[in-house]
Write an enzyme that holds these catalytic residues in place. Structure first.
Site, PDB file in Angstrom:
ATOM      1  N   ASN A 138       0.810  -1.208   0.000  1.00  0.00           N
ATOM      2  CA  ASN A 138       0.000   0.000   0.000  1.00  0.00           C
ATOM      3  C   ASN A 138       0.848   1.264   0.000  1.00  0.00           C
ATOM      4  O   ASN A 138       0.350   2.365  -0.186  1.00  0.00           O
ATOM      5  CB  ASN A 138      -0.921  -0.012   1.232  1.00  0.00           C
ATOM      6  CG  ASN A 138      -1.930   1.105   1.229  1.00  0.00           C
ATOM      7  OD1 ASN A 138      -2.573   1.351   0.225  1.00  0.00           O
ATOM      8  ND2 ASN A 138      -2.065   1.800   2.340  1.00  0.00           N
ATOM      9  N   THR A 179       0.533   6.801   1.394  1.00  0.00           N
ATOM     10  CA  THR A 179       0.051   5.501   0.930  1.00  0.00           C
ATOM     11  C   THR A 179      -0.682   5.674  -0.404  1.00  0.00           C
ATOM     12  O   THR A 179      -0.883   6.788  -0.889  1.00  0.00           O
ATOM     13  CB  THR A 179      -0.887   4.873   1.967  1.00  0.00           C
ATOM     14  OG1 THR A 179      -1.902   5.836   2.314  1.00  0.00           O
ATOM     15  CG2 THR A 179      -0.148   4.453   3.223  1.00  0.00           C
ATOM     16  N   TYR A 180      -1.107   4.545  -0.962  1.00  0.00           N
ATOM     17  CA  TYR A 180      -1.756   4.538  -2.277  1.00  0.00           C
ATOM     18  C   TYR A 180      -2.962   5.459  -2.294  1.00  0.00           C
ATOM     19  O   TYR A 180      -3.782   5.460  -1.363  1.00  0.00           O
ATOM     20  CB  TYR A 180      -2.171   3.113  -2.640  1.00  0.00           C
ATOM     21  CG  TYR A 180      -2.599   2.942  -4.068  1.00  0.00           C
ATOM     22  CD1 TYR A 180      -1.730   3.247  -5.115  1.00  0.00           C
ATOM     23  CD2 TYR A 180      -3.858   2.462  -4.380  1.00  0.00           C
ATOM     24  CE1 TYR A 180      -2.112   3.087  -6.440  1.00  0.00           C
ATOM     25  CE2 TYR A 180      -4.249   2.288  -5.707  1.00  0.00           C
ATOM     26  CZ  TYR A 180      -3.373   2.608  -6.725  1.00  0.00           C
ATOM     27  OH  TYR A 180      -3.754   2.447  -8.027  1.00  0.00           O
ATOM     28  N   MET A 181      -3.060   6.249  -3.368  1.00  0.00           N
ATOM     29  CA  MET A 181      -4.022   7.362  -3.379  1.00  0.00           C
ATOM     30  C   MET A 181      -5.344   7.046  -4.066  1.00  0.00           C
ATOM     31  O   MET A 181      -6.206   7.916  -4.135  1.00  0.00           O
ATOM     32  CB  MET A 181      -3.396   8.618  -4.001  1.00  0.00           C
ATOM     33  CG  MET A 181      -3.009   8.476  -5.445  1.00  0.00           C
ATOM     34  SD  MET A 181      -1.558   7.466  -5.670  1.00  0.00           S
ATOM     35  CE  MET A 181      -1.783   6.987  -7.355  1.00  0.00           C
ATOM     36  N   ARG A 182      -5.524   5.811  -4.576  1.00  0.00           N
ATOM     37  CA  ARG A 182      -6.826   5.440  -5.152  1.00  0.00           C
ATOM     38  C   ARG A 182      -7.478   4.424  -4.232  1.00  0.00           C
ATOM     39  O   ARG A 182      -7.205   3.225  -4.306  1.00  0.00           O
ATOM     40  CB  ARG A 182      -6.641   4.875  -6.568  1.00  0.00           C
ATOM     41  CG  ARG A 182      -6.182   5.926  -7.560  1.00  0.00           C
ATOM     42  CD  ARG A 182      -6.119   5.398  -8.979  1.00  0.00           C
ATOM     43  NE  ARG A 182      -5.699   6.451  -9.903  1.00  0.00           N
ATOM     44  CZ  ARG A 182      -4.436   6.694 -10.246  1.00  0.00           C
ATOM     45  NH1 ARG A 182      -3.469   5.942  -9.739  1.00  0.00           N
ATOM     46  NH2 ARG A 182      -4.145   7.673 -11.087  1.00  0.00           N
TER      47      ARG A 182
END
Length: 448
Positions: free
Chosen positions: A14, A186-189
């Site tokens: 992530n 962390t991952y933005m989607r």
């Protein structure tokens, strides 16, 4: 899955940090066929809609146009709001207001009744004006709390960055992508508000030791349509404060990082507390409502930019007399609904279950590129072309532009991912039980 007949594994992480990547490799597993099939189905659905409708739209309007499963639903939502505005008939009504004084403190109240015509309002106003004194017939004081906001998801980050900084959704996602690639967030989607236990422990230590605030672990409600595949959008290290990044990031990057950093902290702090005062003041046979609010504990507001309207009103015991300083009538008019801003449109799509975090940033650029929509004072106004395209699609493809149907398709795709639905069956049902018939009727238009 591998055509080379060698083992292929999937590592899930992530955040782009050393520990996260090493842990992901160490715990790598098999590919999830259900997830792969869900992606196949999503891609094919989008192509069925886009590849078959778009060329025909282009022929009808003699210019390069497009239609899309989510794009066309978003256009319909914008156009429906425009119709509401156009058909809105304002209503005039009158309210009566007062200014009071007690112990040299002045405050305002409003008559609980509203009047449809000026004559009735003036008659009541004249009667009330004959009184110089009024009495507090009811006095209530209560505490209220402003709960901490959940950590950011894609849509709430886009909405907040749009409201605070004026960022467009695709601009927010571009900056967030760069922060992610630098290992800062962390991952933005994502549509999840979940925070890992490991990070929560880090967050607790930082809040109590570094900020001197009280840590409060909270569970936030997740949308029924959320996939919850990733954590929320948060810093990879809470100890990497915005101050440590001064001069290392651009102005826009630093602003977005600080917003994410502060929101993450705010989600685990104490609520802000307020004292609410509500008075009912009787002037003859008429009752005025007086409401006040003051902050008594900052809580999350200490770390996160929350705008809260407060108005000081004295807490007056029941039975006390107050002086009437001024009474006046005010003419009001009901307002039509407003056009959507981009953040409001994204929030609406999310609430309806239309689209996914990965699609939100691309919607408005596509609508603008096709000249379906233009931005007027930061709000989305459909063009004549946009209205015409939307009406044509609604006439021939009512299900495709229906938010309910699009949300149902998203749910079906989730069911494929969960192994509850066959992806080929979904595609067959979609194409042969409605879409093909609609497409054939639509093509008839080209022959006229």
């Amino acid at each position: 899955i591998s055509r080379l007949n060698v083992p292929v594994f999937r590592a899930r992480f992530n955040e782009i940090t050393k520990n996260a990547v090493l842990k992901a490799v160490e715990n790598s597993g098999e590919f999830d066929e259900n997830k792969v099939n869900a992606q196949f189905a999503r891609r094919i659905l989008d192509r069925i809609v886009g590849y078959t409708i778009s060329p025909n739209l282009s022929r009808i309007f003699k210019q390069a146009l497009s239609a899309g499963r989510v794009q066309s639903t978003a256009l319909k939502i914008i156009c429906d709001r425009e119709k509401q505005i156009k058909n809105f008939v304002p209503k005039v009504y009158y309210t009566i207001h007062a200014e009071f004084e007690w112990n040299q403190e002045t405050f305002k109240g409003i008559l609980t009744a509203k009047f449809e015509d000026k004559e009735t309002a003036q008659k009541v106003l004249k009667e009330i004006e004959s009184y110089e004194k009024a009495k507090v017939s009811k006095s209530e004081t209560e505490l209220s709390k402003l709960a901490p906001p959940p950590p950011f998801t894609t849509s709430t980050l886009q909405e907040t960055a749009g409201n605070l900084f004026g960022f467009r959704a695709n601009q927010t996602m571009k900056i967030a992508q760069e922060l992610y690639e630098q290992g800062l967030i962390t991952y933005m989607r994502t549509d999840s508000t979940r925070i890992s236990q490991e990070f929560l422990e880090q967050l607790e230590r930082f809040i109590t030791a570094s900020l001197g605030m009280k840590f409060s672990k909270r569970s936030f409600k997740t949308s029924q349509t959320a996939q919850d595949a990733h954590e929320c959008i948060r810093p990879t290290s809470i100890y990497r404060t915005p101050q440590t990044l001064q001069g290392k990031l651009s102005k826009e990057k630093l602003a977005l990082y600080e917003l994410i950093w502060r929101r993450t902290i705010a989600s685990a702090t104490e609520p802000a507390e307020f004292e609410k005062v509500k008075l009912t003041i009787s002037v003859g046979n008429y009752e005025f409502s007086v409401k006040g609010k003051r902050m008594i504990h900052e809580g999350l507001i200490k770390i996160y930019p929350v705008s809260v309207e407060t108005e000081e009103v004295p807490s007056i015991p029941e039975g006390e007399e107050v002086k009437v300083l001024r009474i006046f009538a005010k003419k009001n008019k009901t307002s039509p609904p407003q056009r959507f801003t981009e953040p409001q449109l994204i929030r609406t799509l999310e609430k309806l279950g239309v689209g996914r975090p990965s699609t939100y940033a691309t919607i408005l650029p596509t609508l603008l590129k096709r000249n379906y929509v233009k931005v007027v004072r930061k709000r989305l106004k459909p063009t004549e072309l946009g209205m015409a395209v939307s009406e044509l699609l609604e006439r021939f493809f009512p299900e495709i532009v229906s938010p309910e149907f699009t949300a149902k398709l998203e749910k079906n795709l989730d069911e494929i991912e969960e192994g509850k639905l066959n992806w080929k069956k979904l595609l067959r049902d979609f194409y042969f039980r409605g879409f093909l018939n609609s497409l054939l009727k639509f093509k008839e238009v080209l022959k006229d």
